[in-house]
Design a protein around this motif. Structure first.
Motif, PDB file in Angstrom:
ATOM      1  N   ARG A   3       0.832  -1.198   0.000  1.00 32.66           N
ATOM      2  CA  ARG A   3       0.000   0.000   0.000  1.00 32.66           C
ATOM      3  C   ARG A   3       0.870   1.253   0.000  1.00 32.66           C
ATOM      4  O   ARG A   3       0.612   2.215  -0.729  1.00 32.66           O
ATOM      5  N   PHE A   4       1.919   1.237   0.825  1.00 32.68           N
ATOM      6  CA  PHE A   4       2.813   2.389   0.941  1.00 32.68           C
ATOM      7  C   PHE A   4       3.486   2.688  -0.388  1.00 32.68           C
ATOM      8  O   PHE A   4       3.507   3.839  -0.849  1.00 32.68           O
ATOM      9  N   PHE A   5       4.036   1.662  -1.029  1.00 31.83           N
ATOM     10  CA  PHE A   5       4.766   1.898  -2.270  1.00 31.83           C
ATOM     11  C   PHE A   5       3.839   2.126  -3.458  1.00 31.83           C
ATOM     12  O   PHE A   5       4.180   2.875  -4.374  1.00 31.83           O
ATOM     13  N   ALA A   6       2.668   1.519  -3.443  1.00 29.40           N
ATOM     14  CA  ALA A   6       1.712   1.780  -4.519  1.00 29.40           C
ATOM     15  C   ALA A   6       1.296   3.250  -4.499  1.00 29.40           C
ATOM     16  O   ALA A   6       1.238   3.910  -5.553  1.00 29.40           O
ATOM     17  N   ALA A   7       1.023   3.765  -3.304  1.00 25.70           N
ATOM     18  CA  ALA A   7       0.652   5.177  -3.185  1.00 25.70           C
ATOM     19  C   ALA A   7       1.803   6.078  -3.612  1.00 25.70           C
ATOM     20  O   ALA A   7       1.599   7.092  -4.290  1.00 25.70           O
ATOM     21  N   GLY A   8       3.018   5.705  -3.225  1.00 28.75           N
ATOM     22  CA  GLY A   8       4.170   6.512  -3.600  1.00 28.75           C
ATOM     23  C   GLY A   8       4.379   6.554  -5.093  1.00 28.75           C
ATOM     24  O   GLY A   8       4.587   7.634  -5.674  1.00 28.75           O
ATOM     25  N   HIS A   9       4.319   5.397  -5.747  1.00 28.58           N
ATOM     26  CA  HIS A   9       4.537   5.353  -7.191  1.00 28.58           C
ATOM     27  C   HIS A   9       3.407   6.028  -7.960  1.00 28.58           C
ATOM     28  O   HIS A   9       3.635   6.589  -9.033  1.00 28.58           O
ATOM     29  N   ASP A  10       2.211   5.999  -7.415  1.00 26.14           N
ATOM     30  CA  ASP A  10       1.084   6.660  -8.087  1.00 26.14           C
ATOM     31  C   ASP A  10       1.246   8.179  -8.100  1.00 26.14           C
ATOM     32  O   ASP A  10       0.629   8.870  -8.922  1.00 26.14           O
ATOM     33  N   GLN A  11       2.070   8.698  -7.193  1.00 28.58           N
ATOM     34  CA  GLN A  11       2.189  10.151  -7.044  1.00 28.58           C
ATOM     35  C   GLN A  11       3.547  10.697  -7.483  1.00 28.58           C
ATOM     36  O   GLN A  11       3.843  11.864  -7.221  1.00 28.58           O
ATOM     37  N   VAL A  12       4.375   9.874  -8.135  1.00 28.62           N
ATOM     38  CA  VAL A  12       5.683  10.381  -8.554  1.00 28.62           C
ATOM     39  C   VAL A  12       5.520  11.526  -9.530  1.00 28.62           C
ATOM     40  O   VAL A  12       4.600  11.546 -10.350  1.00 28.62           O
ATOM     41  N   VAL A  13       6.429  12.491  -9.453  1.00 24.66           N
ATOM     42  CA  VAL A  13       6.307  13.694 -10.274  1.00 24.66           C
ATOM     43  C   VAL A  13       7.314  13.744 -11.419  1.00 24.66           C
ATOM     44  O   VAL A  13       7.129  14.478 -12.382  1.00 24.66           O
ATOM     45  N   ASP A  14       8.426  12.975 -11.307  1.00 29.11           N
ATOM     46  CA  ASP A  14       9.390  12.954 -12.405  1.00 29.11           C
ATOM     47  C   ASP A  14      10.271  11.707 -12.279  1.00 29.11           C
ATOM     48  O   ASP A  14      10.101  10.897 -11.341  1.00 29.11           O
ATOM     49  N   GLU A  15      11.201  11.554 -13.184  1.00 29.85           N
ATOM     50  CA  GLU A  15      12.067  10.377 -13.213  1.00 29.85           C
ATOM     51  C   GLU A  15      12.883  10.239 -11.933  1.00 29.85           C
ATOM     52  O   GLU A  15      13.068   9.136 -11.408  1.00 29.85           O
ATOM     53  N   HIS A  16      13.374  11.347 -11.396  1.00 30.90           N
ATOM     54  CA  HIS A  16      14.231  11.309 -10.217  1.00 30.90           C
ATOM     55  C   HIS A  16      13.436  10.889  -8.984  1.00 30.90           C
ATOM     56  O   HIS A  16      13.936  10.134  -8.140  1.00 30.90           O
ATOM     57  N   ASP A  17      12.229  11.379  -8.878  1.00 33.88           N
ATOM     58  CA  ASP A  17      11.339  10.973  -7.798  1.00 33.88           C
ATOM     59  C   ASP A  17      11.050   9.475  -7.890  1.00 33.88           C
ATOM     60  O   ASP A  17      11.024   8.763  -6.882  1.00 33.88           O
ATOM     61  N   ALA A  18      10.858   8.973  -9.095  1.00 36.56           N
ATOM     62  CA  ALA A  18      10.604   7.539  -9.291  1.00 36.56           C
ATOM     63  C   ALA A  18      11.801   6.707  -8.841  1.00 36.56           C
ATOM     64  O   ALA A  18      11.635   5.649  -8.213  1.00 36.56           O
ATOM     65  N   VAL A  19      13.010   7.173  -9.148  1.00 37.51           N
ATOM     66  CA  VAL A  19      14.213   6.453  -8.718  1.00 37.51           C
ATOM     67  C   VAL A  19      14.299   6.440  -7.199  1.00 37.51           C
ATOM     68  O   VAL A  19      14.666   5.425  -6.594  1.00 37.51           O
ATOM     69  N   LEU A  20      13.951   7.551  -6.555  1.00 33.73           N
ATOM     70  CA  LEU A  20      13.974   7.620  -5.094  1.00 33.73           C
ATOM     71  C   LEU A  20      13.081   6.531  -4.498  1.00 33.73           C
ATOM     72  O   LEU A  20      13.480   5.814  -3.569  1.00 33.73           O
ATOM     73  N   TRP A  21      11.882   6.383  -5.047  1.00 36.75           N
ATOM     74  CA  TRP A  21      10.959   5.371  -4.543  1.00 36.75           C
ATOM     75  C   TRP A  21      11.459   3.961  -4.844  1.00 36.75           C
ATOM     76  O   TRP A  21      11.302   3.043  -4.039  1.00 36.75           O
ATOM     77  N   ASP A  22      12.083   3.772  -6.000  1.00 35.02           N
ATOM     78  CA  ASP A  22      12.610   2.450  -6.340  1.00 35.02           C
ATOM     79  C   ASP A  22      13.729   2.044  -5.373  1.00 35.02           C
ATOM     80  O   ASP A  22      13.783   0.892  -4.920  1.00 35.02           O
ATOM     81  N   VAL A  23      14.627   2.981  -5.067  1.00 37.00           N
ATOM     82  CA  VAL A  23      15.723   2.676  -4.152  1.00 37.00           C
ATOM     83  C   VAL A  23      15.180   2.424  -2.748  1.00 37.00           C
ATOM     84  O   VAL A  23      15.611   1.495  -2.054  1.00 37.00           O
ATOM     85  N   LEU A  24      14.217   3.235  -2.333  1.00 31.88           N
ATOM     86  CA  LEU A  24      13.609   3.057  -1.019  1.00 31.88           C
ATOM     87  C   LEU A  24      12.938   1.687  -0.919  1.00 31.88           C
ATOM     88  O   LEU A  24      13.083   0.966   0.078  1.00 31.88           O
ATOM     89  N   ARG A  25      12.254   1.295  -1.971  1.00 29.75           N
ATOM     90  CA  ARG A  25      11.590  -0.012  -1.967  1.00 29.75           C
ATOM     91  C   ARG A  25      12.624  -1.135  -1.864  1.00 29.75           C
ATOM     92  O   ARG A  25      12.427  -2.110  -1.129  1.00 29.75           O
ATOM     93  N   GLY A  26      13.729  -0.994  -2.573  1.00 32.12           N
ATOM     94  CA  GLY A  26      14.758  -2.016  -2.517  1.00 32.12           C
ATOM     95  C   GLY A  26      15.322  -2.205  -1.123  1.00 32.12           C
ATOM     96  O   GLY A  26      15.684  -3.324  -0.730  1.00 32.12           O
TER      97      GLY A  26
END
Length: 360
Positions: A19-42
């Motif tokens: 739920r946490f990561f789905a919400a985060g990825h749904d709200q990403v604003v750019d490529e760098h934000d997406a990478v931040l969430w990917d690294v955090l998920r890892g």
């Protein structure tokens, strides 16, 4: 070496993390934000996961009836751990975690690739680490608030979390302060271990398990005392392993702790011995060699510091076991098994544990 026989990390993230990561990825604003969430998920995948294991197993042993709610709170505790690990790496200036670039290391490398100077790239990595840790911390609080427990239970959990956050912050600040070079006592070093490690890694999951299981207040209080003893013992053993263990045993560079020169109980005791003048050049030396580390270990043994810390671990383990013996079955047996997993089987008390004293 401390080993953790916790359940393996699931192949699919648990519902709270999903739920946490789905919400985060749904709200990403750019490529760098997406990478931040990917690294955090890892960073939430893999690892020992002994904190959620403590909570889930003890909750069941105390007769808790809602495994789903316990699992949700356990996942929140692990997300809190992720937040603290990320912030700790920023504070310590580390760019690697579990053998791969952490949040700061990932974004520092991206900054360098974009043409930034090393200093600006490092600051970019630190900013990413602070922000990722903040996101994980907020997510952990939200998951506890929405865990599905009764409202009064949820309030107690949030009160416990607030207390733990306060003490953990105080412990992190104290950890940095005692490394500034001023006079540090053994009591200071033990306070850091209690506030920074025991509070969130042991007291929180143990007491949360009891609260969720509607255990009596005396059981909740007893588990807090057990968690403090177990947590400090665990940190002291980790400090010993960080100096005397191998890379294969600990998963980190065996020179790292000596090079960093943190004022752990081991170093604090050694500082009060007559061997400190010989040992001091090796502690905090960023260019420490294998030969230098070998000599430092010899001196830590010769001055009695290693044995003194081993004696502290032994005594704290005994205090934790004594506290567990006052708990009802099967909670008693469950926690005794976990203590053995975390600290190993009981051993005789070390002999001649008092370190030699000196003016140095």
């Amino acid at each position: 070496m401390t080993t953790i026989a916790a359940p393996p990390a699931p192949a699919v993230l648990p519902p709270a993390h999903e739920r946490f990561f789905a919400a985060g990825h749904d709200q990403v604003v750019d490529e760098h934000d997406a990478v931040l969430w990917d690294v955090l998920r890892g960073l939430t995948q893999g690892g020992k996961r002994f904190r959620p294991a403590l909570l889930v197993h003890l909750h069941a042993a105390l007769g808790g009836q809602d495994a789903h709610v316990a699992a949700a709170v356990a996942d929140a505790v692990e997300l809190l751990h992720t937040a603290f690990v990320i912030h700790d790496d920023v504070i310590d200036g580390d760019e690697v975690r579990r053998g791969r670039p952490n949040v700061g290391g990932t974004f520092a490398a991206r900054g360098l690739a974009d043409g930034a100077t090393p200093e600006r790239a490092r600051r970019y990595g630190e900013a990413a680490g602070i922000l990722a840790g903040d996101l994980a911390l907020a997510g952990a609080v939200r998951e506890i608030a929405l865990c599905g427990a009764r409202p009064d239970v949820t309030v107690r959990l949030l009160d416990l979390l607030e207390e733990v956050l306060h003490r953990s912050a105080a412990g992190e600040l104290a950890d940095v302060r005692v490394s500034l070079g001023g006079r540090v006592t053994l009591a200071d070093a033990l306070d850091v271990a209690e506030w920074k490690t025991a509070a969130y890694s042991f007291e929180l999951p143990l007491q949360a398990a009891a609260i969720l299981a509607d255990a009596p207040e005396d059981v909740v209080a007893a588990l807090g005392a057990v968690g403090r003893c177990l947590g400090v013992a665990f940190q002291l053993q980790d400090d010993l392993d960080g100096v005397f263990g191998t890379a294969e045993q600990t998963g980190k560079d065996p020179l790292c702790d000596l090079r960093e020169g943190k004022s752990t109980a081991l170093i604090t005791i050694a500082r009060s011995s007559s061997r400190w003048a010989q040992l001091a050049p090796f502690v905090g030396d960023p260019d420490l060699t294998e030969d230098g580390a070998r000599r430092a270990r010899e001196l830590l043994v010769a001055c009695g510091a290693r044995r003194a810390v081993e004696a502290l671990v032994h005594d704290l383990r005994g205090a934790a076991v004594a506290g567990v013996d006052r708990l009802p079955e099967p909670a008693r047996r469950t926690l005794l098994d976990m203590i053995t997993v975390l600290l190993g089987a009981p051993v005789p008390a070390p002999q001649a544990a008092t370190p030699e004293r000196g003016a140095a």
